[in-house]
Enzyme design. Structure first.
Site, PDB file in Angstrom:
ATOM      1  N   ARG A  69       0.716  -1.172   0.050  1.00  0.00           N
ATOM      2  CA  ARG A  69      -0.140  -0.056   0.057  1.00  0.00           C
ATOM      3  C   ARG A  69       0.830   1.355   0.026  1.00  0.00           C
ATOM      4  NH1 ARG A  69      -1.618   0.945   4.383  1.00  0.00           N
ATOM      5  NH2 ARG A  69      -1.227  -0.960   5.311  1.00  0.00           N
ATOM      6  N   TYR A 197      -1.622  -3.380  -6.721  1.00  0.00           N
ATOM      7  CA  TYR A 197      -1.147  -4.413  -5.481  1.00  0.00           C
ATOM      8  C   TYR A 197      -2.441  -4.229  -4.591  1.00  0.00           C
ATOM      9  CZ  TYR A 197       1.091  -6.868  -1.804  1.00  0.00           C
ATOM     10  OH  TYR A 197       1.470  -7.718  -0.876  1.00  0.00           O
ATOM     11  N   LYS A 206      -9.778  -2.358   1.530  1.00  0.00           N
ATOM     12  CA  LYS A 206      -9.332  -1.235   2.458  1.00  0.00           C
ATOM     13  C   LYS A 206     -10.113  -0.059   2.029  1.00  0.00           C
ATOM     14  CE  LYS A 206      -7.144  -3.702   5.296  1.00  0.00           C
ATOM     15  NZ  LYS A 206      -5.850  -4.051   5.178  1.00  0.00           N
ATOM     16  N   HIS A 226     -10.865  -2.298  11.518  1.00  0.00           N
ATOM     17  CA  HIS A 226      -9.640  -3.057  10.946  1.00  0.00           C
ATOM     18  C   HIS A 226      -9.175  -4.282  12.043  1.00  0.00           C
ATOM     19  CE1 HIS A 226      -4.908  -3.195   9.423  1.00  0.00           C
ATOM     20  NE2 HIS A 226      -5.931  -3.947   8.934  1.00  0.00           N
ATOM     21  N   SER A 248      -1.336  -3.376  10.402  1.00  0.00           N
ATOM     22  CA  SER A 248      -0.902  -4.321   9.318  1.00  0.00           C
ATOM     23  C   SER A 248       0.299  -4.866   9.521  1.00  0.00           C
ATOM     24  CB  SER A 248      -0.788  -3.326   8.043  1.00  0.00           C
ATOM     25  OG  SER A 248      -2.060  -2.775   7.610  1.00  0.00           O
ATOM     26  N   CYS A 250       0.734  -7.191  11.653  1.00  0.00           N
ATOM     27  CA  CYS A 250       0.986  -7.369  13.401  1.00  0.00           C
ATOM     28  C   CYS A 250       0.313  -8.529  14.011  1.00  0.00           C
ATOM     29  CB  CYS A 250       0.710  -5.815  13.918  1.00  0.00           C
ATOM     30  SG  CYS A 250       1.997  -4.884  13.516  1.00  0.00           S
ATOM     31  N   ASP A 275      -9.451  -9.797   9.020  1.00  0.00           N
ATOM     32  CA  ASP A 275      -8.815  -8.324   8.617  1.00  0.00           C
ATOM     33  C   ASP A 275      -9.835  -7.139   8.964  1.00  0.00           C
ATOM     34  OD1 ASP A 275      -6.130  -6.921   7.755  1.00  0.00           O
ATOM     35  OD2 ASP A 275      -7.633  -6.333   5.972  1.00  0.00           O
ATOM     36  N   ASN A 364       6.466  -8.315   2.066  1.00  0.00           N
ATOM     37  CA  ASN A 364       4.999  -8.271   1.957  1.00  0.00           C
ATOM     38  C   ASN A 364       4.212  -9.163   1.052  1.00  0.00           C
ATOM     39  OD1 ASN A 364       2.666  -7.253   2.781  1.00  0.00           O
ATOM     40  ND2 ASN A 364       2.560  -5.650   1.263  1.00  0.00           N
ATOM     41  N   ARG A 366       2.181 -12.405  -0.288  1.00  0.00           N
ATOM     42  CA  ARG A 366       0.813 -12.674   0.348  1.00  0.00           C
ATOM     43  C   ARG A 366       0.236 -13.742  -0.540  1.00  0.00           C
ATOM     44  NH1 ARG A 366      -1.732  -8.852   3.937  1.00  0.00           N
ATOM     45  NH2 ARG A 366      -0.207  -7.251   4.509  1.00  0.00           N
TER      46      ARG A 366
HETATM   47  P1  GTP Z   1      -2.259  -7.628   7.507  1.00  0.00           P
HETATM   48  O1  GTP Z   1      -2.985  -8.603   6.581  1.00  0.00           O
HETATM   49  O2  GTP Z   1      -1.107  -6.864   7.177  1.00  0.00           O
HETATM   50  O3  GTP Z   1      -3.427  -6.856   8.050  1.00  0.00           O
HETATM   51  O4  GTP Z   1      -1.577  -8.259   8.588  1.00  0.00           O
HETATM   52  P2  GTP Z   1      -2.026  -9.149   9.875  1.00  0.00           P
HETATM   53  O5  GTP Z   1      -2.226  -8.262  11.091  1.00  0.00           O
HETATM   54  O6  GTP Z   1      -3.123 -10.229   9.716  1.00  0.00           O
HETATM   55  O7  GTP Z   1      -0.544  -9.821  10.512  1.00  0.00           O
HETATM   56  P3  GTP Z   1      -0.205 -11.566  10.633  1.00  0.00           P
HETATM   57  O8  GTP Z   1      -1.252 -12.311  11.227  1.00  0.00           O
HETATM   58  O9  GTP Z   1      -0.173 -11.936   8.806  1.00  0.00           O
HETATM   59  O10 GTP Z   1       1.172 -11.573  10.975  1.00  0.00           O
HETATM   60  C1  GTP Z   1       2.223 -10.551  10.487  1.00  0.00           C
HETATM   61  C2  GTP Z   1       3.833 -11.022  10.720  1.00  0.00           C
HETATM   62  O11 GTP Z   1       3.594 -11.157  12.183  1.00  0.00           O
HETATM   63  C3  GTP Z   1       3.948 -12.712  10.252  1.00  0.00           C
HETATM   64  O12 GTP Z   1       5.161 -12.725   9.872  1.00  0.00           O
HETATM   65  C4  GTP Z   1       3.667 -13.209  11.513  1.00  0.00           C
HETATM   66  O13 GTP Z   1       4.431 -14.492  11.556  1.00  0.00           O
HETATM   67  C5  GTP Z   1       4.074 -12.389  12.603  1.00  0.00           C
HETATM   68  N1  GTP Z   1       3.356 -12.890  13.891  1.00  0.00           N
HETATM   69  C6  GTP Z   1       1.981 -13.035  13.896  1.00  0.00           C
HETATM   70  N2  GTP Z   1       1.603 -13.251  15.205  1.00  0.00           N
HETATM   71  C7  GTP Z   1       2.837 -13.248  15.849  1.00  0.00           C
HETATM   72  C8  GTP Z   1       3.020 -13.395  17.339  1.00  0.00           C
HETATM   73  O14 GTP Z   1       2.224 -13.770  18.002  1.00  0.00           O
HETATM   74  N3  GTP Z   1       4.319 -13.290  17.791  1.00  0.00           N
HETATM   75  C9  GTP Z   1       5.135 -13.159  16.908  1.00  0.00           C
HETATM   76  N4  GTP Z   1       6.649 -12.674  17.369  1.00  0.00           N
HETATM   77  N5  GTP Z   1       5.256 -12.933  15.556  1.00  0.00           N
HETATM   78  C10 GTP Z   1       3.842 -12.957  15.173  1.00  0.00           C
HETATM   79  C1  SPV Z   2      -3.030  -4.493   5.141  1.00  0.00           C
HETATM   80  O1  SPV Z   2      -1.953  -3.601   4.818  1.00  0.00           O
HETATM   81  O2  SPV Z   2      -3.370  -4.042   6.443  1.00  0.00           O
HETATM   82  C2  SPV Z   2      -3.712  -5.506   4.484  1.00  0.00           C
HETATM   83  C3  SPV Z   2      -2.902  -5.723   3.224  1.00  0.00           C
HETATM   84  O3  SPV Z   2      -4.286  -6.213   5.007  1.00  0.00           O
HETATM   85  S1  SPV Z   2      -3.800  -4.692   2.156  1.00  0.00           S
HETATM   86  O4  SPV Z   2      -4.849  -5.493   1.342  1.00  0.00           O
HETATM   87  O5  SPV Z   2      -2.746  -4.247   1.062  1.00  0.00           O
HETATM   88  O6  SPV Z   2      -4.160  -3.494   2.662  1.00  0.00           O
HETATM   89 MN    MN Z   3      -4.879  -5.615   7.040  1.00  0.00          MN
END
Ligand code: GTP
Ligand code: SPV
Ligand code: MN
Length: 586
Positions: A69, A197, A206, A226, A248, A250, A275, A364, A366
């Site tokens: 993004r 993207y 979003k 979110h 994002s 996290c 999400d 990033n 996906r």
């Molecule tokens: P968006 O799709 O961008 O909104 O991201 P999200 O909030 O769904 O994050 P996601 O669950 O994909 O995790 C992002 C990164 O953080 C990944 O590389 C995970 O492996 C890492 N991660 C997720 N949960 C944990 C956790 O509890 N501890 C640690 N150390 N890393 C984590």
């Molecule tokens: C985020 O960035 O919070 C995502 C990926 O979930 S995107 O769809 O690119 O916004």
């Molecule tokens: Mn997101």
């Protein structure tokens, strides 16, 4: 084609402007999808992955300048700049249109213009909302088909007279200088050009479900957030639901698919969404949430059988991978996957992998996959009414300051805790990674109006019901002096969820601190965890000096919202500061 004259006129008007070679109305059928995929395989837009190990899976490589993004190119166009707020880039609507319309002129020459009717939310849900995305990107079409409910049934919903959000998208020439993501909340309109993207291009996600929907939610009295949504089923068979907002990359997808550790025999986590949550106060006084999406557009790196088995078991078939690496026999690969790193890899840009070029998969990278394929997909995942939320959890990626978990004292304090959130930036958006920034409610990039008004909207729910969810804050990402994560995270986050739900049931023990309730020693189930006492103490500790400084920074941030900032948030900051000062003086 459509019986809706207004929609037909808009499609005509867009065609006049963009001059496509042909117009294709998407019906959402398998046959249509197969044909688009076949054509993308021909053009090289998609690469078929190993059919034996990953049936019906495809790889797409983005332009290397178009992998996340772009917040600095994302605008909210309201009549008054104050209504977009300091949290958004702003242009007056006529300026916004004037900036992008010339870029759309003739941009679809020689290409197909796809018209994609879509529904956000379960079929038959009173909370579902429709949109139409016009795009010249077949990649967008095949992804939207997974992420939203597209085609005939969505069109019928529109033709029944329901309002729509109109989204115009073109990949343009992919020049970052000619890239803009424009939102016109008053017109229920999105114009996006120059990127193919994720959140820049899949406009239902979003742009619609958060930026436009948050503005609608404000005037209509609901919340577009979110947030992931999950259900926790106890051994007794009772399921309670949690909505959680983390910025994002996290941890939302991971928490939503959590597999409890062995010590939690009989417990089960159900995934409703990973999400976005749309939440409405229902007649029973509870906040009910639906997931407006139908698929996951999840972060690949870090996903493994160890960290997220449900996800790994979701994405092995019928998935589109974007910017991952591949093995010589065309299996997807990314950093953090199980097993040893293969000796040979093709990196995300299609080159033989050389560590000197950085990671093999883009940070990033996906996957796009249907939610219904997830082994933990909730039986209530498509429920028209949604699910009742018992707890709201905010969280950030903080290597310091924020404890593992605390509970807000009440609704207003919970809104403060959300508004005060901060997190280290990630690869989900272009720009520096690892910078701490304020990301209120994980909505900094996504709130379609002035944050001050948004916080007031949140605060306004307080007096409306005695049955609102309790509010918590978590941090899985605290690091020790050696830069290692102190908390094991992933499945072990169940230990925190259990405390959260026990608090909601009025059972778990807690200590009251100036920033909220933290678990009493022994209140967290840490059985089977290899964590020493000192680490647990550190994870739960609240350093009054550090927090005093944190509140100073929160106040400085709040001050950028001027007079519009709700007094309740000022009062919360002042109360916490005074309590911390008492502590420091004692
Ligand atoms: P968006 O799709 O961008 O909104 O991201 P999200 O909030 O769904 O994050 P996601 O669950 O994909 O995790 C992002 C990164 O953080 C990944 O590389 C995970 O492996 C890492 N991660 C997720 N949960 C944990 C956790 O509890 N501890 C640690 N150390 N890393 C984590
Ligand atoms: C985020 O960035 O919070 C995502 C990926 O979930 S995107 O769809 O690119 O916004
Ligand atoms: Mn997101």
């Amino acid at each position: 084609m459509t019986k809706n004259a207004e929609l037909a006129a808009w499609v005509d008007q867009v065609a006049q402007l963009t001059k496509p070679a042909r117009i294709h109305w998407c019906d959402g059928t398998d046959a249509e999808n197969d044909a688009i995929i076949a054509q993308m395989l021909d053009s090289g837009d998609l690469i078929r992955l190993n059919e034996k190990t990953h049936p019906n899976c495809f790889l797409h490589r983005s332009d290397p300048q178009d992998v996340a993004r772009v917040e600095h190119l994302t605008f909210v166009c309201t009549r008054e700049q104050e209504d977009a707020g300091p949290n958004n880039n702003w242009l007056a609507p006529e300026e916004g249109h004037a900036k992008v319309d010339p870029l759309f002129e003739g941009c679809m020459r020689g290409r197909t213009m796809y018209v994609v009717p879509y529904l956000m939310g379960p079929y038959g849900s009173p909370y579902a909302r429709a949109g139409v995305e016009i795009t010249d990107s077949p990649y967008v079409v095949v992804n939207m088909r997974i992420m939203a409910r597209i085609g005939q049934r969505a069109l019928e919903h529109i033709e029944a007279g329901n309002s729509i959000v109109r989204g115009l998208h073109s990949t343009g020439d992919l020049d970052p200088e000619r890239r803009f993501i424009m939102h016109f909340p008053d017109e229920l309109m999105i114009k996006s050009i120059g990127s193919g993207y994720g959140g820049n291009a899949l406009l239902g996600k979003k742009c619609h479900a958060l930026r436009i929907a948050s503005a609608q939610a404000r005037t209509e009295g609901w919340l577009a957030e979110h947030m992931l949504i999950l259900g926790v089923e106890s051994p007794a068979g009772e399921t309670r639901y949690i909505a959680a907002a983390f910025p994002s990359a996290c941890g939302k997808t991971n928490l939503a698919m959590l597999v409890p550790p062995a010590e939690f025999d009989g417990w089960k986590v159900w995934t409703v969404g990973d999400d976005i949550a749309w939440m409405h106060l229902a007649d029973d006084g509870q906040l009910w949430a639906i997931n407006p999406e139908a698929g996951f557009f999840g972060v690949a790196p870090g996903t493994s059988l160890k960290t997220n088995p449900n996800c790994m078991n979701t994405l092995g078939r019928n998935a589109i991978y974007t910017n991952v690496a591949v093995t010589p026999d065309l299996q997807p690969w990314w950093e953090g996957m199980d097993g040893d790193k293969p000796a040979e890899l093709i990196d995300w840009q299609g080159r033989p992998h050389d560590p000197a070029n950085g990671p093999a998969a883009h940070p990033n990278a996906r996957f796009t996959v249907a939610a219904s394929q997830c082994p933990s997909f909730s039986p209530q995942g498509d429920a028209p009414a949604g699910v009742p939320i018992s707890a709201i959890v905010f969280g950030g990626r903080r290597s310091t300051v924020a404890p593992l978990v605390f509970e807000a004292l009440d609704w207003s304090h919970g809104v403060f805790a959300g508004a005060a959130m901060a997190s280290e930036t990630t690869a989900a958006a272009t720009g520096k990674v690892g910078q701490v920034r304020r990301d209120p409610m994980a909505m900094k990039p996504f709130c379609g109006y002035n944050f001050a008004d948004y916080w007031q909207h949140w605060l306004g729910f307080g007096p409306k019901s005695g049955k609102l969810p309790r509010i918590f804050h978590v941090n899985w990402f605290r690091k020790d002096d050696n830069g290692r994560f102190m908390w094991p995270g992933f499945g072990d986050n169940m230990r925190v969820l259990e405390w959260v739900l026990e608090r909601c049931a009025g059972r778990a023990e807690a200590v009251k601190t100036p920033i909220g309730y933290v678990p009493e020693a022994g209140a967290l189930n840490l059985d089977g965890l290899d964590l020493d006492r000192k680490t647990v103490q550190d994870l739960l500790s609240i350093d009054p000096r550090v927090w005093h400084e944190e509140i100073d920074q929160i106040e400085a941030y709040f001050a950028t919202y001027g007079e519009r900032l709700p007094q309740a948030l000022r009062d919360q900051a002042a109360r916490i500061k005074a309590a911390l000062e008492d502590q420091l003086a004692a």
